[in-house]
Design an enzyme around this catalytic site. Sequence first.
Site, mmCIF file in Angstrom:
data_model
loop_
_atom_site.group_PDB
_atom_site.id
_atom_site.type_symbol
_atom_site.label_atom_id
_atom_site.label_comp_id
_atom_site.label_asym_id
_atom_site.label_seq_id
_atom_site.Cartn_x
_atom_site.Cartn_y
_atom_site.Cartn_z
ATOM 1 N N GLY A 119 0.850 -1.191 0.000
ATOM 2 C CA GLY A 119 0.000 0.000 0.000
ATOM 3 C C GLY A 119 0.881 1.235 0.000
ATOM 4 O O GLY A 119 2.063 1.165 -0.343
ATOM 5 N N GLY A 150 3.763 -6.851 12.756
ATOM 6 C CA GLY A 150 5.118 -7.388 12.823
ATOM 7 C C GLY A 150 6.135 -6.288 12.584
ATOM 8 O O GLY A 150 5.808 -5.098 12.694
ATOM 9 N N GLY A 194 7.442 -4.951 9.952
ATOM 10 C CA GLY A 194 7.096 -3.956 8.935
ATOM 11 C C GLY A 194 6.112 -2.931 9.470
ATOM 12 O O GLY A 194 6.334 -1.714 9.386
ATOM 13 N N ASP A 233 6.084 -15.705 12.761
ATOM 14 C CA ASP A 233 7.520 -15.950 12.580
ATOM 15 C C ASP A 233 8.311 -15.826 13.887
ATOM 16 O O ASP A 233 9.441 -16.303 13.978
ATOM 17 C CB ASP A 233 8.118 -14.959 11.566
ATOM 18 C CG ASP A 233 7.430 -15.019 10.213
ATOM 19 O OD1 ASP A 233 6.746 -16.013 9.943
ATOM 20 O OD2 ASP A 233 7.576 -14.056 9.433
ATOM 21 N N MET A 278 6.712 -21.966 7.251
ATOM 22 C CA MET A 278 6.987 -20.536 7.069
ATOM 23 C C MET A 278 7.968 -20.038 8.145
ATOM 24 O O MET A 278 8.471 -20.824 8.940
ATOM 25 C CB MET A 278 5.701 -19.740 7.148
ATOM 26 C CG MET A 278 4.878 -19.802 5.876
ATOM 27 S SD MET A 278 3.454 -18.700 6.011
ATOM 28 C CE MET A 278 3.022 -18.528 4.297
ATOM 29 N N ARG A 290 9.983 -16.977 7.280
ATOM 30 C CA ARG A 290 10.840 -16.028 6.591
ATOM 31 C C ARG A 290 12.315 -16.278 6.935
ATOM 32 O O ARG A 290 12.786 -17.364 6.683
ATOM 33 C CB ARG A 290 10.438 -14.603 6.938
ATOM 34 C CG ARG A 290 10.418 -13.697 5.699
ATOM 35 C CD ARG A 290 10.075 -12.289 6.067
ATOM 36 N NE ARG A 290 8.677 -12.116 6.303
ATOM 37 C CZ ARG A 290 7.827 -11.504 5.494
ATOM 38 N NH1 ARG A 290 8.277 -11.014 4.360
ATOM 39 N NH2 ARG A 290 6.567 -11.375 5.775
ATOM 40 N N ARG A 347 8.893 -37.013 -0.717
ATOM 41 C CA ARG A 347 7.749 -36.165 -1.059
ATOM 42 C C ARG A 347 7.790 -34.853 -0.290
ATOM 43 O O ARG A 347 8.019 -34.853 0.923
ATOM 44 C CB ARG A 347 6.434 -36.868 -0.718
ATOM 45 C CG ARG A 347 6.182 -38.132 -1.493
ATOM 46 C CD ARG A 347 5.783 -37.815 -2.948
ATOM 47 N NE ARG A 347 5.317 -38.993 -3.637
ATOM 48 C CZ ARG A 347 6.078 -39.789 -4.380
ATOM 49 N NH1 ARG A 347 7.355 -39.533 -4.524
ATOM 50 N NH2 ARG A 347 5.553 -40.840 -4.989
ATOM 51 N N GLN A 357 -0.720 -22.200 8.212
ATOM 52 C CA GLN A 357 -0.082 -21.843 9.492
ATOM 53 C C GLN A 357 -0.577 -20.510 10.037
ATOM 54 O O GLN A 357 -0.358 -20.181 11.193
ATOM 55 C CB GLN A 357 1.443 -21.771 9.307
ATOM 56 C CG GLN A 357 2.067 -23.103 9.013
ATOM 57 C CD GLN A 357 3.409 -22.962 8.315
ATOM 58 O OE1 GLN A 357 4.457 -23.059 8.947
ATOM 59 N NE2 GLN A 357 3.389 -22.728 7.014
ATOM 60 N N ARG A 358 -1.197 -19.705 9.184
ATOM 61 C CA ARG A 358 -1.646 -18.379 9.638
ATOM 62 C C ARG A 358 -3.124 -18.366 10.017
ATOM 63 O O ARG A 358 -3.639 -17.341 10.468
ATOM 64 C CB ARG A 358 -1.384 -17.338 8.534
ATOM 65 C CG ARG A 358 0.091 -17.172 8.310
ATOM 66 C CD ARG A 358 0.571 -15.923 7.663
ATOM 67 N NE ARG A 358 -0.243 -15.165 6.785
ATOM 68 C CZ ARG A 358 0.237 -14.411 5.795
ATOM 69 N NH1 ARG A 358 1.549 -14.391 5.574
ATOM 70 N NH2 ARG A 358 -0.548 -13.697 5.058
#
Length: 360
Positions: A76, A115, A117, A140, A182, A184, A278, A286-287
Amino acid sequence: MKTRIGILTGGGDCPGLNAVIYAVVKAAAKRGWETIGVLGGFDGLLSPVQIRPLDYREMDGLLYLGGTVLGTANRGRFTAKVGHGEKRAIDPAILAEAKKNFDALGLRALVVVGGDGSLSIGLQCYGAGIPIVGVPKTIDNDIEGTVVTFGFDTAVSFATEAIDRLRPHAQSHNRVLVVEMMGRYAGWIAAHSGIAGGASVVLIPEIPFSYESICQKIAEREAEGKHFTMVVVAEGACEKGGGYVTQGGTGAPGEARLGGIAAVVAAEIAKRTGKESRPCVLGYLQRGGVPTTFDRLLCTRFGASAIRLIADEKYGRMVALQPPDIADVPIELAVGKLRTVPPEGDIIRTGRAMGVCFGD
Ligand code: F6P
């Protein structure tokens, strides 16, 4: 006139966002304050403002509802991060517009739930004169100053359950199952769920791996008569001397969109060992979901504490879990650098004691 505060949720969605909204609105109402929700992250503060009043009598059910009723955004007109650890100054005209609208809404303070950011954006808004209080959110778990962020426990519980569900499959088919998580640039979800789920191999960004080490562990298991292996890999894990595996596109502005390493690792293991391997990517599962008891309580404590900070006019600060208390730290400290898994810390030491191979 009643004291009025605002709240917004920014960045990726995360279990517990609604629980924080619930706690903030209720704790504010206890003091006779009104709460306004800013919609769609920080952009909701720009003209035409997007807001909704949050009535404390209508908060039932938010404690355990996933997602955020305010909406969120990790892109944004406000962009405070361009990459790993790099911050960008927000256009002063955007900050001035947000401040003008904040004043016009008659708000005393703004609770920013986000978070690194969103908290970085919050810090710049604070610099522009908006009284901000931060609440650390992210699956995270990579924010400094707090022992844990909310959302992490729910994500880890889900990831551990996923390992439990995949193990019988691997065992029945004598396969290697590579489960991607996840996180990051931090390996908290992979390290915690990998050890709690009894994985044999756990690969995290903080410890570069080699295929020789992974294949040796698989060979050891074969020699013990165990013809299956559970491998957990964090999306940000890297081979020694190699780089991140990305999805080509970009995530939040300027950030590489990590993902796909499980397929790479599974293919290489199959090539080297001849075993059927696999990949399974847990991704956005996870979120989502209902926050765990731990997260609900943490969110409730964070929300109540954010209101105490506003009452005490302690702005530019973030609530933080520092057991047994909820403390507060300067937002600056929280977003200055990412909190990653210490390779010599107790989690890794414990894993090694259990015979977990970290690929080094
Ligand atoms: O920060 C939370 C997180 O889910 C990371 O673990 C992941 O790398 C990233 O967000 C994905 O972001 P996006 O929503 O942009 O795909």
